[in-house]
Scaffold this motif. Structure first.
Motif, PDB file in Angstrom:
ATOM      1  N   ASN A  46      -7.410 -43.495-118.000  1.00  0.00           N
ATOM      2  CA  ASN A  46      -7.550 -43.414-119.297  1.00  0.00           C
ATOM      3  C   ASN A  46      -6.718 -42.487-120.151  1.00  0.00           C
ATOM      4  O   ASN A  46      -6.616 -42.726-121.456  1.00  0.00           O
ATOM      5  CB  ASN A  46      -9.173 -43.116-119.623  1.00  0.00           C
ATOM      6  N   LYS A  47      -6.424 -41.569-119.581  1.00  0.00           N
ATOM      7  CA  LYS A  47      -5.335 -40.636-120.466  1.00  0.00           C
ATOM      8  C   LYS A  47      -3.600 -40.590-119.881  1.00  0.00           C
ATOM      9  O   LYS A  47      -2.974 -40.311-120.746  1.00  0.00           O
ATOM     10  CB  LYS A  47      -5.705 -39.190-119.907  1.00  0.00           C
ATOM     11  N   LEU A  48      -3.543 -41.296-118.952  1.00  0.00           N
ATOM     12  CA  LEU A  48      -2.125 -41.536-118.753  1.00  0.00           C
ATOM     13  C   LEU A  48      -1.605 -42.953-118.697  1.00  0.00           C
ATOM     14  O   LEU A  48      -0.431 -43.184-118.404  1.00  0.00           O
ATOM     15  CB  LEU A  48      -1.905 -41.178-117.272  1.00  0.00           C
ATOM     16  N   GLY A  49      -2.027 -43.698-119.580  1.00  0.00           N
ATOM     17  CA  GLY A  49      -1.718 -45.062-119.658  1.00  0.00           C
ATOM     18  C   GLY A  49      -0.527 -45.137-120.555  1.00  0.00           C
ATOM     19  O   GLY A  49      -0.195 -44.262-121.256  1.00  0.00           O
ATOM     20  N   GLU A  50       0.118 -46.403-120.453  1.00  0.00           N
ATOM     21  CA  GLU A  50       1.111 -46.610-121.605  1.00  0.00           C
ATOM     22  C   GLU A  50       0.949 -46.952-122.712  1.00  0.00           C
ATOM     23  O   GLU A  50      -0.164 -47.520-123.109  1.00  0.00           O
ATOM     24  CB  GLU A  50       2.101 -47.505-120.750  1.00  0.00           C
ATOM     25  N   ILE A 107     -13.085 -37.600-111.904  1.00  0.00           N
ATOM     26  CA  ILE A 107     -12.396 -37.079-112.655  1.00  0.00           C
ATOM     27  C   ILE A 107     -11.053 -37.301-112.643  1.00  0.00           C
ATOM     28  O   ILE A 107     -10.178 -37.832-113.473  1.00  0.00           O
ATOM     29  CB  ILE A 107     -12.582 -35.477-112.744  1.00  0.00           C
ATOM     30  N   ASN A 108     -10.330 -37.344-111.411  1.00  0.00           N
ATOM     31  CA  ASN A 108      -8.980 -37.814-111.294  1.00  0.00           C
ATOM     32  C   ASN A 108      -8.782 -39.390-111.664  1.00  0.00           C
ATOM     33  O   ASN A 108      -7.811 -39.398-112.318  1.00  0.00           O
ATOM     34  CB  ASN A 108      -8.603 -37.621-109.735  1.00  0.00           C
ATOM     35  N   ASN A 109      -9.553 -39.955-111.222  1.00  0.00           N
ATOM     36  CA  ASN A 109      -9.469 -41.541-111.670  1.00  0.00           C
ATOM     37  C   ASN A 109      -9.450 -41.736-113.107  1.00  0.00           C
ATOM     38  O   ASN A 109      -8.819 -42.370-113.573  1.00  0.00           O
ATOM     39  CB  ASN A 109     -10.338 -42.419-110.783  1.00  0.00           C
TER      40      ASN A 109
END
Length: 65
Positions: free
Chosen positions: A61-65, A54-56
């Motif tokens: 996928n959610k903290l990308g630029e 989940i962390n990965n």
């Protein structure tokens, strides 16, 4: 019946910890108790792998630029 209302995973000095809250509901839908808080340190390797996955996912996928 018990319904989980929230949970979080965080690292503590003891290890990976899951904190959660839940509510108790009777058979007619009435709240008996709500926002009961509990927690535990994760020692099961399979659960630790799920937390890591989940962390990965969030990191990739959610903290990308």
């Amino acid at each position: 019946m018990k319904k989980v209302t929230s949970f979080t995973s965080h690292m503590t000095a003891e290890g990976q910890r899951i904190s959660y809250t839940y509510s108790e509901i009777d058979g007619e839908g009435n709240l008996l108790r709500q926002n009961i808080r509990e927690n535990f340190v994760v020692v099961d390797e399979e659960i630790l792998k799920y937390i890591e996955a989940i962390n990965n996912y969030i990191l990739n996928n959610k903290l990308g630029e």
